[in-house]
Design a protein around this motif. Sequence first.
Motif, mmCIF file in Angstrom:
data_model
loop_
_atom_site.group_PDB
_atom_site.id
_atom_site.type_symbol
_atom_site.label_atom_id
_atom_site.label_comp_id
_atom_site.label_asym_id
_atom_site.label_seq_id
_atom_site.Cartn_x
_atom_site.Cartn_y
_atom_site.Cartn_z
ATOM 1 N N GLN A 54 0.961 -1.489 0.218
ATOM 2 C CA GLN A 54 0.113 -0.124 0.197
ATOM 3 C C GLN A 54 1.085 1.423 0.225
ATOM 4 O O GLN A 54 0.286 2.553 -0.964
ATOM 5 C CB GLN A 54 -1.347 -0.462 1.194
ATOM 6 N N GLU A 55 1.787 0.976 0.658
ATOM 7 C CA GLU A 55 3.369 2.174 0.429
ATOM 8 C C GLU A 55 3.111 2.672 -0.551
ATOM 9 O O GLU A 55 3.402 4.117 -1.382
ATOM 10 C CB GLU A 55 3.816 1.850 1.399
ATOM 11 N N MET A 56 3.565 1.377 -1.689
ATOM 12 C CA MET A 56 4.110 1.978 -3.232
ATOM 13 C C MET A 56 2.730 2.737 -4.013
ATOM 14 O O MET A 56 3.378 2.630 -5.042
ATOM 15 C CB MET A 56 4.549 0.254 -3.618
ATOM 16 N N SER A 212 -4.534 4.323 -4.218
ATOM 17 C CA SER A 212 -3.232 5.072 -5.456
ATOM 18 C C SER A 212 -4.335 6.310 -6.019
ATOM 19 O O SER A 212 -3.618 7.508 -5.635
ATOM 20 C CB SER A 212 -3.199 4.391 -6.376
ATOM 21 N N SER A 213 -5.370 6.011 -6.144
ATOM 22 C CA SER A 213 -6.514 6.371 -7.122
ATOM 23 C C SER A 213 -7.242 8.034 -5.285
ATOM 24 O O SER A 213 -6.937 8.948 -6.096
ATOM 25 C CB SER A 213 -7.216 6.232 -6.907
ATOM 26 N N SER A 214 -7.081 7.152 -4.330
ATOM 27 C CA SER A 214 -7.695 8.153 -3.448
ATOM 28 C C SER A 214 -6.032 8.901 -2.990
ATOM 29 O O SER A 214 -6.115 10.151 -2.436
ATOM 30 C CB SER A 214 -8.627 7.474 -2.380
ATOM 31 N N ALA A 215 -4.946 8.352 -2.974
ATOM 32 C CA ALA A 215 -4.198 9.705 -2.422
ATOM 33 C C ALA A 215 -4.003 9.734 -3.415
ATOM 34 O O ALA A 215 -3.524 11.754 -3.216
ATOM 35 C CB ALA A 215 -2.732 8.543 -2.567
ATOM 36 N N LEU A 227 2.624 12.682 4.885
ATOM 37 C CA LEU A 227 1.957 12.682 5.193
ATOM 38 C C LEU A 227 1.243 11.568 4.765
ATOM 39 O O LEU A 227 0.564 11.106 5.851
ATOM 40 C CB LEU A 227 0.973 14.030 4.641
ATOM 41 N N ALA A 228 1.218 10.717 3.580
ATOM 42 C CA ALA A 228 0.700 9.636 3.143
ATOM 43 C C ALA A 228 1.047 8.756 4.004
ATOM 44 O O ALA A 228 0.242 7.236 4.530
ATOM 45 C CB ALA A 228 0.891 9.773 1.637
ATOM 46 N N ARG A 229 2.874 8.073 4.314
ATOM 47 C CA ARG A 229 2.879 7.588 5.244
ATOM 48 C C ARG A 229 2.761 7.502 6.394
ATOM 49 O O ARG A 229 2.458 6.209 7.034
ATOM 50 C CB ARG A 229 4.703 7.629 4.932
#
Length: 408
Positions: A54-56, A212-215, A227-229
């Motif tokens: 999910q990080e990728m 990926s789309s929501s991020a 922030l994402a991480r």
Amino acid sequence: MKISKHLNIGPAAMVAAAFIGPGTVVTASLAGARFGYALLWALLFAVIASVVLQEMAARLGVVTQRGLGENIRETFQQPLARFAAITLVASAILVGNAAYQGGNIAGASLGIRALAGNAGLPGWGFNPWAVVIALLAFVLLWSGSYRLIEKSLVALVGLMSLAFLATFAISRPDIGGFLQGLLVPRIPEGAALTVIALIGTTVVPYNLFLHSSSASQKWRDARELPLARGDLLFSIPLGGLISIAIVGTAAAAFFRHQLELQGAGDIAATMRPLFGDLATTLMGIGLFAAGISSALTAPLAAAYALCGILGLRPDLRSNAFRAIWVAVLVTGTGVAALELKPVKVIWFAQVANGLLLPVITAFLLWEMNTSRLGEYRNSPWQNLAGLLVLLVTVMLGGRSLMSAFGLL
């Protein structure tokens, strides 16, 4: 939702809301009831694997400002390769969502029935709660507001956390057996498919598209990757903790007392004589929150993935986007409202996703090494971690196939 100025919760919480659905409750409950604490290690591996992948997915979305489906379509320009990629991705998404959505809505209905003392409408052969839940999901999705959907899902994850963790505490688990199951990997006889199902219910292929789309909608600049991480490292382990708590609760309630568990509805009803009304109420709340959250995310993820891979505009308010999630929602509502037994279908979906996961993982790893990511491409260590996850899922998938065909 901002926990602090350093922790901004959103897309990863949506992923947690997606994988903690009735499918997780069923699969984790059956694992605990049949094998006690022995398979907790599989969930620990699944959480670590989910964080890696999910990080990728989040990094891909933030850096390219496109979802995984759109990136795959851009990478595979040759017609035959593009057709093969689209077919594989569409198969993974449609198998998962078609199998899940009826179970999601039915699971939320079970939660309401547990809270209402199994109140229903005998003789109708129809579940009206399914329609009520579907209408709620429809209104939220039709709003086309990413912020409203995100906030609703974050709230549901919080509700699930409180309900399932409190139920786990009430069940008084064997801490020694719990820690041994968590840290010592072993596969008891007959448990191979359950291991695959536990991984398949946590590392779900369509969540890579959803994340990926929501991020890409939440964060618009690669400088916001921290922030994402932070979102990821808070939300995914929390979701894993909920799954682990469900296994522990079922082990304490069923395996320890040698009771048979047939489905998600049994666990709420059986907890009353063992642990009292509070445990039943908490399990009902947890089931409802799990069902409604997944009833939202499964259609949403399908729409993001299919719009991206088909070259359609992945806009919450576009006609194509709405047509896809409406189709998934209506199909699931029909299955749940007619009370077609969802447990076997959910189980099939978990196993199918465990087997499809290596394919989607391979696509993601390919994308994470393309030139469009520039300095944000995978490092050697990230590729190694991704390949390790890929190898383990291939090995477990092969073992489950051999078990299913009686070769083990």
